[in-house]
Design an enzyme around this catalytic site. Structure first.
Site, mmCIF file in Angstrom:
data_model
loop_
_atom_site.group_PDB
_atom_site.id
_atom_site.type_symbol
_atom_site.label_atom_id
_atom_site.label_comp_id
_atom_site.label_asym_id
_atom_site.label_seq_id
_atom_site.Cartn_x
_atom_site.Cartn_y
_atom_site.Cartn_z
ATOM 1 N N SER A 103 -19.328 -14.786 51.624
ATOM 2 C CA SER A 103 -18.987 -15.966 52.408
ATOM 3 C C SER A 103 -17.908 -15.698 53.448
ATOM 4 O O SER A 103 -17.626 -16.558 54.262
ATOM 5 C CB SER A 103 -18.545 -17.104 51.485
ATOM 6 N N HIS A 153 -11.288 -17.681 50.610
ATOM 7 C CA HIS A 153 -11.647 -18.387 51.829
ATOM 8 C C HIS A 153 -10.419 -18.644 52.691
ATOM 9 O O HIS A 153 -9.295 -18.603 52.218
ATOM 10 C CB HIS A 153 -12.335 -19.719 51.513
ATOM 11 N N ASP A 162 -15.024 -26.428 52.336
ATOM 12 C CA ASP A 162 -15.231 -26.168 50.908
ATOM 13 C C ASP A 162 -15.154 -27.392 49.999
ATOM 14 O O ASP A 162 -15.164 -27.223 48.777
ATOM 15 C CB ASP A 162 -14.169 -25.175 50.413
#
Lengths: 177, 204
Positions: free
Chosen positions: B55, B95, B148
């Site tokens: 990701s 992330h 997210d």
């Protein structure tokens, strides 16, 4: 003493320490490149509209839409240990409740030196909203263009490539007919 | 095939085997000590993590190693790449921070005194004397089209206590060994077995 196993062991140990030494040298070498390119960031328009989000369809809240112009030459940031640049535009403001907000509005990944000359007229890619659901009485926002240099090996570094010359106030929300 | 090794094993005797076992244990213990020491230094539960998903491509691929720090009382900033763990999902996620919302609260004096007395690092950051800033974070993977929120298990925002650390350094590929071992558990046992055997047999 000179068995095949011992030779193999020595060889692979030497090889891996050489590799680690080389990687460390490359990682350290990127501290020698200290370019801090600056570009220009101007806003074409800032507008506030009432609406509701996908997650909370029944809740009324305000959204801000920003059109901006970027002209920046980030090629000096590309050296032999630059894997990619992550460039992002963010708004920094204090809202009516005193909350300190940093919100990324737009970002882009630059992977090649020849793509690092930016001349972009864009609008926000991500939703710009506020915790209080309104931008009324929020203080004027600073908009900054930042980058994150991501190396092939080593330390990630950050920098600022531009900012609006003065804080930009939020306008009154427009009415949608 | 193993006749030679067995002979060597017999030559060692009981004491020899015990000494080799002790050596083996001390190697494992020093490894663990280094790991925990690094964790103390960087103030994070896992100072080195392996990327497990795509990701964050093209920045991080599966098997890349990331080095984390988590200095207390330093607020996170947009653009920082964090590793976070949300309650209810066991796998940490790497992330980038998209939004930070610093809520300033006037802290009661007694609470500050208490914190200082305890020398405790709470989830709360102190910006100005008598004020505390609590950060709400929103993250997004560079390679994901949306943020997210759907990964947060019902939470609207990420908080500091969910964050394991911030990515400071990067080393490609090396972590792929652990991924290979997770995907093929037999490989793990084979490696452990071979290492253990060598530790027992080999004499300096």
């Amino acid at each position: 003493m000179h068995s095949l196993y011992a030779r193999l062991n020595n060889f692979s140990a030497f090889l891996s320490s050489c590799l680690m030494g080389l990687l460390a040298a490359i990682a350290l070498s990127s501290f020698l490149f200290t370019a801090e390119p600056k570009g220009e960031l101007t806003l074409a328009s800032v507008k506030v509209f009432p609406g509701s989000s996908r997650r909370m369809p029944t809740v009324k809240q305000e959204f801000t839409f920003v059109n901006f112009n970027i002209s920046a030459d980030l090629t000096p940031l590309f050296h032999w240990n630059t894997k990619q640049l992550f460039v992002y535009l963010q708004a920094e403001y204090v809202d009516s409740k005193g909350v300190q907000n940093d919100v990324v509005l737009w970002d882009s990944i630059i992977r090649r030196k020849q793509d690092a000359v930016l001349n972009i007229a864009g609008r926000n890619k991500y939703v710009f909203r506020d915790l209080s659901r309104s931008f009324r009485n929020a203080q004027a926002a600073n908009y900054t263009l930042r980058y994150n240099l991501m190396p092939y090996v080593g330390v990630l570094t950050y920098g600022e490539a531009g900012r609006t010359s003065e804080p930009v106030p939020f306008p009154e929300p427009e009415t949608v007919s | 095939m193993f006749a030679e090794e067995l002979k060597a094993f017999r030559r060692l005797g009981v004491r020899g085997v015990l000494v080799q076992l002790l050596n083996f244990a001390s190697v494992i213990a020093s490894g663990l000590m280094m790991w925990k020491g690094l964790g103390l230094l960087t103030n994070t539960e896992s100072p080195i993590v392996v990327v497990l998903s795509g990701s964050m491509e093209p920045a991080f691929y599966r098997g890349d190693l990331l080095f984390l720090t988590n200095p207390p009382n330093v607020p996170y900033q947009t653009g920082d790449i964090t590793v976070y763990k949300v309650p209810g999902s066991p796998i940490p996620i790497v992330h980038r921070i998209l939004e930070t919302r610093g809520i300033v609260r006037n802290a009661p004096k007694s609470a500050i005194a208490q914190d200082v007395a305890d020398g405790q690092k709470s989830a709360v950051l102190r910006a100005v004397e008598g004020q505390e800033v609590e950060q709400l974070l929103l993250t997004k993977g560079d390679n994901n089209p949306i943020d997210d929120v759907d990964l947060y298990n019902g939470l609207d925002w990420l908080e500091r206590r969910h964050v394991v650390g911030k990515v400071r350094g990067f080393l490609p590929y090396i972590g792929y060994v652990t991924i290979a071992m997770n995907d093929h558990p037999n490989l793990k046992y084979l490696l452990l077995g071979v290492l253990g055997l060598f530790a027992l047999i080999q004499r300096e």
